[in-house]
Design a protein around this motif. Structure first.
Motif, PDB file in Angstrom:
ATOM      1  N   ILE A  90      33.262 -41.545  52.387  1.00 47.94           N
ATOM      2  CA  ILE A  90      31.815 -41.738  52.451  1.00 47.94           C
ATOM      3  C   ILE A  90      31.186 -40.390  52.765  1.00 47.94           C
ATOM      4  CG2 ILE A  90      29.956 -42.979  53.647  1.00 47.94           C
ATOM      5  CD1 ILE A  90      32.142 -45.058  54.431  1.00 47.94           C
ATOM      6  N   ASP A  91      30.068 -40.101  52.154  1.00 45.10           N
ATOM      7  CA  ASP A  91      29.361 -38.849  52.411  1.00 45.10           C
ATOM      8  C   ASP A  91      28.818 -38.865  53.843  1.00 45.10           C
ATOM      9  OD1 ASP A  91      27.639 -36.682  52.566  1.00 45.10           O
ATOM     10  OD2 ASP A  91      26.859 -36.950  50.546  1.00 45.10           O
ATOM     11  N   ALA A  92      29.412 -38.051  54.712  1.00 43.15           N
ATOM     12  CA  ALA A  92      29.012 -38.056  56.128  1.00 43.15           C
ATOM     13  C   ALA A  92      27.572 -37.593  56.304  1.00 43.15           C
ATOM     14  CB  ALA A  92      29.963 -37.181  56.937  1.00 43.15           C
ATOM     15  N   GLN A  93      27.118 -36.638  55.501  1.00 43.70           N
ATOM     16  CA  GLN A  93      25.750 -36.148  55.642  1.00 43.70           C
ATOM     17  C   GLN A  93      24.745 -37.241  55.322  1.00 43.70           C
ATOM     18  OE1 GLN A  93      24.971 -33.018  56.894  1.00 43.70           O
ATOM     19  NE2 GLN A  93      23.018 -34.095  57.091  1.00 43.70           N
TER      20      GLN A  93
ATOM     21  N   PRO B 143      20.154 -40.675  62.248  1.00 40.45           N
ATOM     22  CA  PRO B 143      20.414 -39.506  63.099  1.00 40.45           C
ATOM     23  C   PRO B 143      21.046 -39.853  64.435  1.00 40.45           C
ATOM     24  CG  PRO B 143      18.245 -39.350  62.085  1.00 40.45           C
ATOM     25  CD  PRO B 143      18.752 -40.719  61.794  1.00 40.45           C
ATOM     26  N   ALA B 144      20.869 -41.087  64.887  1.00 42.87           N
ATOM     27  CA  ALA B 144      21.451 -41.489  66.167  1.00 42.87           C
ATOM     28  C   ALA B 144      22.976 -41.437  66.153  1.00 42.87           C
ATOM     29  CB  ALA B 144      20.988 -42.897  66.537  1.00 42.87           C
TER      30      ALA B 144
ATOM     31  N   LEU C  96      36.433 -37.603  60.304  1.00 44.85           N
ATOM     32  CA  LEU C  96      35.506 -36.719  59.617  1.00 44.85           C
ATOM     33  C   LEU C  96      36.297 -35.520  59.120  1.00 44.85           C
ATOM     34  CD1 LEU C  96      32.514 -36.866  62.123  1.00 44.85           C
ATOM     35  CD2 LEU C  96      32.595 -37.888  59.843  1.00 44.85           C
ATOM     36  N   THR C  97      36.193 -35.212  57.832  1.00 48.52           N
ATOM     37  CA  THR C  97      37.027 -34.187  57.228  1.00 48.52           C
ATOM     38  C   THR C  97      36.295 -32.851  57.121  1.00 48.52           C
ATOM     39  OG1 THR C  97      36.345 -34.676  54.959  1.00 48.52           O
ATOM     40  CG2 THR C  97      38.164 -35.973  55.878  1.00 48.52           C
ATOM     41  N   HIS C  98      37.056 -31.827  56.781  1.00 46.27           N
ATOM     42  CA  HIS C  98      36.501 -30.473  56.688  1.00 46.27           C
ATOM     43  C   HIS C  98      35.460 -30.347  55.584  1.00 46.27           C
ATOM     44  CE1 HIS C  98      39.182 -30.167  53.203  1.00 46.27           C
ATOM     45  NE2 HIS C  98      38.522 -29.093  52.859  1.00 46.27           N
ATOM     46  N   ASP C  99      35.538 -31.211  54.572  1.00 43.23           N
ATOM     47  CA  ASP C  99      34.617 -31.131  53.440  1.00 43.23           C
ATOM     48  C   ASP C  99      33.521 -32.201  53.501  1.00 43.23           C
ATOM     49  OD1 ASP C  99      36.445 -33.140  53.044  1.00 43.23           O
ATOM     50  OD2 ASP C  99      36.783 -32.742  50.925  1.00 43.23           O
ATOM     51  N   GLY C 100      33.230 -32.689  54.716  1.00 40.74           N
ATOM     52  CA  GLY C 100      32.070 -33.550  54.903  1.00 40.74           C
ATOM     53  C   GLY C 100      32.248 -34.991  54.518  1.00 40.74           C
ATOM     54  N   LYS C 101      33.480 -35.494  54.577  1.00 36.85           N
ATOM     55  CA  LYS C 101      33.730 -36.890  54.265  1.00 36.85           C
ATOM     56  C   LYS C 101      33.982 -37.695  55.540  1.00 36.85           C
ATOM     57  CE  LYS C 101      33.773 -35.870  49.852  1.00 36.85           C
ATOM     58  NZ  LYS C 101      32.610 -36.201  48.990  1.00 36.85           N
ATOM     59  N   LEU C 102      33.492 -38.927  55.535  1.00 35.28           N
ATOM     60  CA  LEU C 102      33.854 -39.904  56.558  1.00 35.28           C
ATOM     61  C   LEU C 102      34.902 -40.815  55.944  1.00 35.28           C
ATOM     62  CD1 LEU C 102      33.601 -41.700  59.094  1.00 35.28           C
ATOM     63  CD2 LEU C 102      31.584 -42.751  58.022  1.00 35.28           C
TER      64      LEU C 102
END
Length: 403
Positions: free
Chosen positions: A41-44, A51-52, A71-77
């Protein structure tokens, strides 16, 4: 009446505040098969919508149980999801400190063992070789497979048990106590199964299991050992390492091989991205598995994957098989059996998957892995099924909806 409206406004504002404090994630299975795999999943996007959750958050399943995530180094959940055929699974993300998660995936460098990088998950373990081994002159080019039959992490313990007893074994041999030395070696070496698996896969001057290589007019251009590395993710659900290999002269150009390799919880396959820096002409890129002289028939070549039932380093003694394979998820891939011109270290040749005319600098992604007949894959037919199921999953990924 005025007091009633004030109370209603307060209740509505509280409801809005509560709803803004969580997100629902729906995982949908578009296939008719049961699916159990890590979902990205896109963490951003998660943090932008809520935001919470940026400080700390927990992941809760439909049974109100907390589940592990990463949470991965390339922004994945990453969430470990199990979804029924054509079904859905729901998870809720809420603020809060997550419970410590069990680590299923881990890797590190072992400078005490000629710079091996070894990693594992709950299905199997692997290693590749480093600069110290190359300096020694030993010709081992590919990826090694360590079989295991436990979900627990074993590699560190195997190295420690093996390496911490080398000196004692050597001292016993020097003192003429050969039987005692042999007994201690049998009790401590990772080349014997002590109930949790072992190392009995032969690599030598080959690709081993799944190493990439250039294919030059039908000849494999073997990589040697990595020169630099960086571990990017290290559990609890995914291990990722970035590797750089030495610069080589190739058809008048100086090219450098790069790899990004990852292994997920529950997977028999590593995911590998490879590209060659410095090339200005199209390249033929291959990967595959070594075929040994002891068994040259237990091979399965399909349009985009190559599988082998490896007989181990002692077929009559072990009486089991290690299933290895490589899958290229491309329609234009091809497979071939490439025998060696002459017998070499007991190596008959390679079963290869090839992608032709790869553009300069283009990154290709493929999958390579293993299973063990004494653990989760009892025969070669089951290994073929597991490979085709991976191809299906890649073609029809689980769908993510954020609410």
């Amino acid at each position: 009446m005025k007091r009633y409206f004030i109370t209603l406004i307060i209740l509505l504002s509280l409801t809005i505040d509560v709803s803004a404090q969580k997100l629902n994630v729906i995982i949908s299975n578009p296939t008719n098969e049961q699916r159990h795999e890590l979902v990205e999943i896109d963490a951003q996007e998660v943090f932008d919508r809520c935001p919470a959750l940026k400080a700390q958050f927990k992941v809760i399943n439909a049974l109100r149980q907390e589940v592990a995530y990463q949470l991965t180094h390339d922004g994945k959940l990453l969430i470990d999801a199990s979804v029924r055929p054509m079904g859905q699974a729901q998870f809720t993300l809420v603020p809060g400190a997550p419970r410590p998660a069990k680590t299923f995936v881990y890797g590190q460098q072992y400078p005490e063992r000629v710079d091996d990088i070894a990693w594992e998950n709950d299905r199997g373990a692997y290693r590749l070789y480093g600069p110290a081994l190359q300096r020694s002159g030993e010709r081992a080019f590919g990826n090694d497979v360590w079989v295991k039959n436990t979900p627990d992490l074993e590699v560190q313990k195997r190295y420690q048990l093996e390496l911490s007893n080398h000196q004692a074994i050597s001292d016993l041999r020097k003192a003429g106590q050969v039987a005692a030395a042999d007994s201690l070696e049998e009790l401590t070496t990772y080349h014997f199964d002590h109930g949790y698996g072992l190392d009995c896969y032969k690599v030598g001057p080959s690709l081993g299991c799944g190493a990439p290589a250039l294919l030059d007019n039908g000849t494999i251009v073997f990589p040697y050992c990595y020169t630099d590395y960086q571990i990017l993710d290290n559990g609890p659900l995914r291990f990722t390492v970035s590797l750089t290999y030495e610069t080589k002269a190739y058809h008048g150009e100086s090219i450098t091989e790069h790899r990004i390799l990852s292994l997920d919880k529950g997977s028999n396959f590593n995911r590998q991205v490879v590209w060659y820096q410095g090339a200005t002409k199209p390249l033929d890129i291959a990967s595959g598995v070594v075929i040994h002289q002891e068994d040259t028939t237990s091979i399965c070549l399909q349009s985009n994957y190559a599988l082998y039932a490896d007989p181990t380093d002692n077929p009559s003694g072990q009486n089991f098989q290690i299933y290895v394979g490589v899958l290229f998820p491309y329609d234009d891939a091809e497979t071939l059996l490439l025998p060696n011109p002459t017998a070499n270290n007991g190596i008959y040749g390679h079963a290869l998957v090839v992608k032709r005319q790869v553009k300069p600098g283009e990154k290709i992604t493929y999958y390579w892995g293993s299973a063990w007949s004494k653990n989760d894959c009892r025969n070669f037919a089951e290994w073929q099924l597991r490979t085709t199921q991976l191809a299906t999953r890649l073609a029809q990924p689980l769908k993510v909806t954020i609410q």
